[in-house]
Design an enzyme around this catalytic site. Structure first.
Site, mmCIF file in Angstrom:
data_model
loop_
_atom_site.group_PDB
_atom_site.id
_atom_site.type_symbol
_atom_site.label_atom_id
_atom_site.label_comp_id
_atom_site.label_asym_id
_atom_site.label_seq_id
_atom_site.Cartn_x
_atom_site.Cartn_y
_atom_site.Cartn_z
ATOM 1 N N TYR A 19 -22.412 -8.706 -13.259
ATOM 2 C CA TYR A 19 -23.033 -9.996 -13.592
ATOM 3 C C TYR A 19 -23.894 -10.008 -14.848
ATOM 4 C CZ TYR A 19 -26.497 -7.464 -10.784
ATOM 5 O OH TYR A 19 -27.322 -6.510 -10.262
ATOM 6 N N SER A 61 -35.904 -6.385 -13.678
ATOM 7 C CA SER A 61 -35.621 -7.092 -12.438
ATOM 8 C C SER A 61 -35.800 -8.591 -12.702
ATOM 9 C CB SER A 61 -36.584 -6.510 -11.423
ATOM 10 O OG SER A 61 -36.658 -7.313 -10.330
ATOM 11 N N LEU A 62 -35.692 -9.413 -11.684
ATOM 12 C CA LEU A 62 -35.842 -10.857 -11.886
ATOM 13 C C LEU A 62 -37.090 -11.350 -11.186
ATOM 14 C CD1 LEU A 62 -32.191 -12.000 -11.074
ATOM 15 C CD2 LEU A 62 -33.265 -11.954 -13.326
ATOM 16 N N ASP A 111 3.986 1.676 -1.182
ATOM 17 C CA ASP A 111 4.593 1.956 -2.495
ATOM 18 C C ASP A 111 3.554 2.467 -3.483
ATOM 19 O OD1 ASP A 111 7.006 1.273 -1.527
ATOM 20 O OD2 ASP A 111 6.984 -0.785 -2.287
ATOM 21 N N CYS A 149 -31.639 8.871 29.224
ATOM 22 C CA CYS A 149 -31.360 9.304 30.584
ATOM 23 C C CYS A 149 -30.813 10.725 30.462
ATOM 24 C CB CYS A 149 -30.315 8.392 31.227
ATOM 25 S SG CYS A 149 -29.634 9.140 32.718
ATOM 26 N N GLU A 151 -25.429 -18.220 -10.030
ATOM 27 C CA GLU A 151 -24.578 -17.156 -9.459
ATOM 28 C C GLU A 151 -25.127 -16.742 -8.106
ATOM 29 O OE1 GLU A 151 -24.876 -13.872 -12.177
ATOM 30 O OE2 GLU A 151 -24.285 -15.137 -13.862
ATOM 31 N N ASP A 178 0.903 4.223 -2.723
ATOM 32 C CA ASP A 178 0.620 5.623 -2.386
ATOM 33 C C ASP A 178 1.732 6.552 -2.855
ATOM 34 O OD1 ASP A 178 -1.758 4.996 -1.330
ATOM 35 O OD2 ASP A 178 -1.106 4.995 0.772
ATOM 36 N N ASP A 215 0.844 -1.203 0.000
ATOM 37 C CA ASP A 215 0.000 0.000 0.000
ATOM 38 C C ASP A 215 0.876 1.248 0.000
ATOM 39 O OD1 ASP A 215 -2.069 -1.662 0.093
ATOM 40 O OD2 ASP A 215 -2.757 -1.153 2.131
ATOM 41 N N ASP A 218 -26.707 -8.752 -2.392
ATOM 42 C CA ASP A 218 -27.749 -7.915 -1.794
ATOM 43 C C ASP A 218 -27.253 -6.472 -1.687
ATOM 44 O OD1 ASP A 218 -30.103 -7.230 -0.693
ATOM 45 O OD2 ASP A 218 -29.724 -8.106 1.278
ATOM 46 N N LYS A 248 -34.772 -17.037 -3.685
ATOM 47 C CA LYS A 248 -34.458 -16.259 -2.476
ATOM 48 C C LYS A 248 -34.292 -17.193 -1.281
ATOM 49 C CE LYS A 248 -35.569 -12.089 -2.207
ATOM 50 N NZ LYS A 248 -35.470 -10.737 -2.516
ATOM 51 N N LYS A 262 -26.700 -14.120 -5.545
ATOM 52 C CA LYS A 262 -27.554 -12.935 -5.697
ATOM 53 C C LYS A 262 -27.084 -11.918 -4.651
ATOM 54 C CE LYS A 262 -32.330 -11.452 -6.169
ATOM 55 N NZ LYS A 262 -32.200 -10.242 -5.406
ATOM 56 N N CYS A 300 -28.212 5.154 36.964
ATOM 57 C CA CYS A 300 -28.160 6.243 37.945
ATOM 58 C C CYS A 300 -29.532 6.570 38.543
ATOM 59 C CB CYS A 300 -27.553 7.499 37.315
ATOM 60 S SG CYS A 300 -28.618 8.268 36.084
ATOM 61 N N LYS A 304 -29.502 -18.550 -14.542
ATOM 62 C CA LYS A 304 -29.633 -17.952 -15.867
ATOM 63 C C LYS A 304 -29.369 -19.008 -16.946
ATOM 64 C CE LYS A 304 -27.799 -13.601 -14.181
ATOM 65 N NZ LYS A 304 -26.618 -12.738 -14.062
ATOM 66 N N CYS A 340 -33.355 5.304 34.821
ATOM 67 C CA CYS A 340 -32.072 4.852 34.273
ATOM 68 C C CYS A 340 -31.518 3.705 35.123
ATOM 69 C CB CYS A 340 -31.088 6.021 34.248
ATOM 70 S SG CYS A 340 -29.442 5.515 33.739
ATOM 71 N N CYS A 390 -24.389 10.465 35.134
ATOM 72 C CA CYS A 390 -24.669 9.055 34.832
ATOM 73 C C CYS A 390 -23.368 8.383 34.355
ATOM 74 C CB CYS A 390 -25.754 8.994 33.770
ATOM 75 S SG CYS A 390 -26.213 7.331 33.317
ATOM 76 N N ARG A 393 -30.609 1.960 -10.857
ATOM 77 C CA ARG A 393 -31.727 1.311 -11.539
ATOM 78 C C ARG A 393 -32.945 2.233 -11.628
ATOM 79 N NH1 ARG A 393 -36.025 -2.014 -10.167
ATOM 80 N NH2 ARG A 393 -36.590 -3.304 -11.921
HETATM 81 S S1 IVH Z 1 -29.139 -10.481 -13.339
HETATM 82 C C1 IVH Z 1 -32.055 -9.005 -16.611
HETATM 83 N N1 IVH Z 1 -27.516 -11.453 -11.513
HETATM 84 O O1 IVH Z 1 -31.181 -8.800 -8.146
HETATM 85 C C2 IVH Z 1 -31.348 -9.608 -15.464
HETATM 86 N N2 IVH Z 1 -29.075 -9.784 -10.834
HETATM 87 O O2 IVH Z 1 -34.102 -9.159 -7.954
HETATM 88 C C3 IVH Z 1 -30.529 -8.660 -14.692
HETATM 89 N N3 IVH Z 1 -28.870 -9.132 -8.468
HETATM 90 O O3 IVH Z 1 -32.143 -6.122 -10.179
HETATM 91 C C4 IVH Z 1 -30.148 -9.076 -13.341
HETATM 92 N N4 IVH Z 1 -27.188 -10.462 -7.981
HETATM 93 O O4 IVH Z 1 -30.037 -5.870 -8.689
HETATM 94 C C5 IVH Z 1 -28.535 -10.594 -11.757
HETATM 95 N N5 IVH Z 1 -25.976 -12.373 -10.040
HETATM 96 C C6 IVH Z 1 -26.971 -11.509 -10.279
HETATM 97 C C7 IVH Z 1 -27.506 -10.671 -9.282
HETATM 98 C C8 IVH Z 1 -28.571 -9.826 -9.597
HETATM 99 C C9 IVH Z 1 -28.019 -9.528 -7.518
HETATM 100 C C10 IVH Z 1 -29.951 -8.145 -8.246
HETATM 101 C C11 IVH Z 1 -30.115 -7.114 -9.322
HETATM 102 C C12 IVH Z 1 -31.522 -7.311 -9.834
HETATM 103 C C13 IVH Z 1 -32.188 -7.953 -8.654
HETATM 104 C C14 IVH Z 1 -33.407 -8.737 -9.071
#
Ligand code: IVH
Length: 684
Positions: A224, A83-84, A36, A423, A113, A38, A34, A117, A311, A115, A408, A287, A405, A429, A136
């Site tokens: 991803y 979204s998924l 070097d 308190c 893969e 910097d 780190d 959070d 999930k 997911k 005290c 996928k 409290c 206290c 998004r």
């Molecule tokens: S693929 C069209 N891959 O989960 C497909 N999403 O509930 C695009 N997320 O909006 C998403 N890990 O924010 C994909 N390995 C992963 C993910 C992932 C987390 C999130 C992402 C998405 C949400 C859907």
């Protein structure tokens, strides 16, 4: 150094540093220490300041330095961010794979893969150069958070290897557990409500107005999904492997699955293993691998038909609530903590759980003796989420939140609109007194590292200190010979602390040295509720000294950038107490810094810059742009917005625009740094 040599060196350092970053963040193989790193970064920064015309857009110095943003620009996604569809059971997954089999006539290969959070983000690159990051939002339009995303060091500013001409890539920004814990500890220390989970913390951080602050939040990202076609690439898996080569952080935790059983195997492994990851995941994404099959399956209005999210259920166990303890923090806030019959949850034994506040206890109607459900979801500390009423014993005792409290005995108070009970006995206290002292000496405050929690306790127990000003009255004779035995606790041996000559002198030296701690940190150290490090800095630079701040009204405070109602109220309340004024006066008398004193400001008003015109451009190290302008005006200079033949000097920080630079060179106007400006004021 000639301009030609400087150009060469800048190009080579930029490339080297970006390579080091790639090895460190993407491949997990650090190539350099780190320190070097910097040093090289500093060297590059210096050269770029001297020769700003050669600075490259992908330079690592360009990660922080964007201007604060008040409102993020809304941008339409060129390809909507879908979204998924979610599934919660294995039956749902059978349905998903069967439907696909039926549509295409055979079982395709899948990629599984993690997911992540966090928050999804879309990055855009043109000719390999990063130019935009958009959240998004509603899927159609999102916020432009480019400057904030640039601060995430693992995100490439320039792509590597054989990358496509234009690229859009999607991923997740998240906050690692370690950073989340540190951030929440800091928040608790200043009496702010901690973030509920790392996802909320990441979301809050990404929307901060100042990229410098975002850089401190330690955000991370995984990528991803690439929503565009790229010639020669036929599968999702290949896409991600290529993304890695182009410089993106792609998780290694993925698998190719030939059938549903292999998908279940991956899910079951990660349902257990997820607790060992340094970040949160909330499920698994499945996928279809082949991009042509993905195209054939297509999309519903909201989701792709070729992918699904499985999930995880938040792990939940039942155990008995034995009793409730009440803890008093530095700010006086009282937190109820449940003592539980020890139980295994998510790989560790849980004995205590958070109950947050009186409202939550009432909402859950939890009683002593109840069998309660304990969950470890996104949050690090397990929490009680419900009661199994079938198992309620007849003699279960209703919980009555304490009225006094526990430390005290003072009656507790609750402010309108707040859920915590406090308190109010700040001066009497014990945990509040000790907590305030511990905060005062901590690293980011007065940094008196010769004192610590144990020593503070000794000083307090021996009636030597009961507030922060008392520390500066301590003498050698008061300290020498003090002793304390700290009894053994789980796994730790008992320890004797005794103040011999060396310890005593160290303590006194540390206290003496703290007198040179600058005003912003002193303001943070005195521990005004809601005044954290950043707010203290803002207030210190705005008001310049404690007296002006002390006299500021609520209306004035609320007009200061980033100071809201809660902070303004808390400051007014703090300075309305004579005990606090007394402490500040005592600290002042001992020589603690209560004003911003810098070379540039010592000569604050003069006419040294009379008849001179200045253009101020770029981002500065020591001052905001407005502060530089004020300094110039305070010394008789005139600020103009554009360069003309009448301009005398250009004060340039980082990021000075190339057009301005070119014009200044053409007209022969000297470009000087903030340090040179300081010299002009104090030396002429
Ligand atoms: S693929 C069209 N891959 O989960 C497909 N999403 O509930 C695009 N997320 O909006 C998403 N890990 O924010 C994909 N390995 C992963 C993910 C992932 C987390 C999130 C992402 C998405 C949400 C859907």
């Amino acid at each position: 150094m000639t301009p030609e040599e400087a150009k060469k060196k800048i190009i080579s350092l930029t490339k080297q540093l970006n390579d080091y970053n790639y090895y460190y963040y993407v491949l997990n193989q650090p190539k350099i220490s780190d320190f070097d790193f910097d040093m090289k970064l500093k060297e590059l920064e210096k050269l770029e300041n001297e020769f700003p015309q050669f600075r490259l857009p992908e330079s690592p110095t360009q990660r922080v330095g964007g201007e604060p943003t008040k409102d993020f620009k809304t941008v339409r996604h060129s390809i909507p961010m879908l979204s998924l569809s979610n599934s919660y059971s294995k039956e749902d997954l059978y349905e998903f794979t069967n439907r696909i089999k039926k549509t295409i006539g055979f079982e395709p290969e899948y990629v599984t893969e993690l997911k992540f959070d966090g928050l999804s983000i879309s990055l855009s690159y043109s000719n390999g150069i990063f130019f935009q990051a958009v959240t998004r939002g509603d899927g159609e339009k999102g916020d432009d958070v480019t400057n904030n995303v640039k601060t995430i060091k693992s995100i490439p500013l320039k792509l590597r290897g054989n990358y496509p001409e234009t690229l859009e890539i999607r991923g997740e920004i998240y906050m690692p557990h370690k950073v989340f814990e540190r951030l929440n500890k800091e928040k608790e220390e200043i009496g702010e409500t901690p973030f509920a989970n790392p996802r909320n913390a990441a979301a809050g951080s990404l929307k901060l107005q100042d990229p410098n602050e975002v850089a401190d939040r330690g955000l991370e990202a995984f990528f991803y999904y690439i929503p565009i076609k790229i010639e020669g690439i036929n599968t999702h898996y290949e896409l991600l492997q290529n993304a890695k080569k182009w410089g993106f952080r792609v998780s290694n935790h993925m698998a190719l699955c030939k059938n549903i059983n292999e998908i279940f195997e991956f899910i079951d492994d990660w349902d257990k293993e997820r607790y060992n990851l340094p970040f949160d995941i909330d499920g698994i994404v499945i996928k279809v691998n082949d991009l042509k099959i993905q195209e054939q399956l297509g999309y519903t209005a909201k989701f792709p038909r070729w992918a699904i999210a499985y999930k995880f259920k938040a792990e939940r166990v039942e155990t008995k609530l034995l009793s409730i303890d009440y803890q008093v923090g530095r700010t006086g806030a009282v937190t109820p903590v449940a003592n539980l019959k020890p139980v295994q949850l998510a790989g560790s034994t849980v004995k205590r759980a958070s109950l947050h506040n009186a409202d939550i206890i009432a909402q859950l109607d939890v009683r002593i003796g109840d069998t309660v459900y304990v969950e470890k979801g996104g949050e690090i500390i397990p929490k009680i989420v419900g009661v199994n009423l079938n198992k309620r014993p007849k003699d279960a005792l209703q919980v009555k939140f304490i009225k006094n409290c526990p430390e005290c005995g003072t009656p507790l108070v609750r402010k309108e609109g707040e859920s915590a009970w406090y308190c109010p006995n700040e001066e009497g206290c014990p945990p509040q007194i000790k907590g305030k002292l511990e905060h005062f000496i901590s690293r980011k405050a007065m940094n008196i590292n010769s004192l610590g929690e144990g020593k503070i306790e000794m000083l307090y127990d021996n009636n030597l200190v009961s507030n922060i000003a008392d520390l500066y009255d301590l003498t050698f004779d008061m300290l020498i010979g003090l002793e304390k035995i700290i009894s053994s606790t789980e796994g730790k041996k008992s320890k004797k602390i005794s103040f011999r000559e060396k310890t005593t002198q160290n303590i006194l030296n540390g206290i003496e040295q703290s007198k040179s701690v600058p005003f912003p940190r002193v303001l943070y150290a005195i521990g005004i509720r809601y005044v954290g490090e950043t707010v203290a800095k803002k207030l210190a630079y705005h008001y310049k000294n404690i007296d002006t701040l002390m006299n500021a009204t609520y209306d004035e405070l609320i007009n200061v950038d980033e100071i809201g109602d809660k902070i303004a109220q808390s400051i007014v309340e703090y300075f309305s107490k004579k005990e606090h004024i007394n402490i500040i006066n005592r600290l002042k008398a001992k020589g603690i810094q209560f004003s911003i004193e810098t070379d540039i400001k010592k000569t604050k008003t003069s006419d040294k810059l009379k008849d001179l015109q200045f253009v101020v451009s770029g981002v500065f190290k020591n001052y905001s742009r407005d502060e530089i302008k004020n300094i110039i005006e305070d010394n008789g200079g005139k600020i103009v917005s554009s360069i003309s033949s009448r301009t005398n000097y250009i004060i340039a920080g980082n990021n000075m625009g190339p057009v301005k630079k070119e014009k200044a060179d053409r007209l022969g106007i000297p470009i000087i740094s903030e340090e040179e400006l300081a010299k002009m004021i104090s030396l002429r």
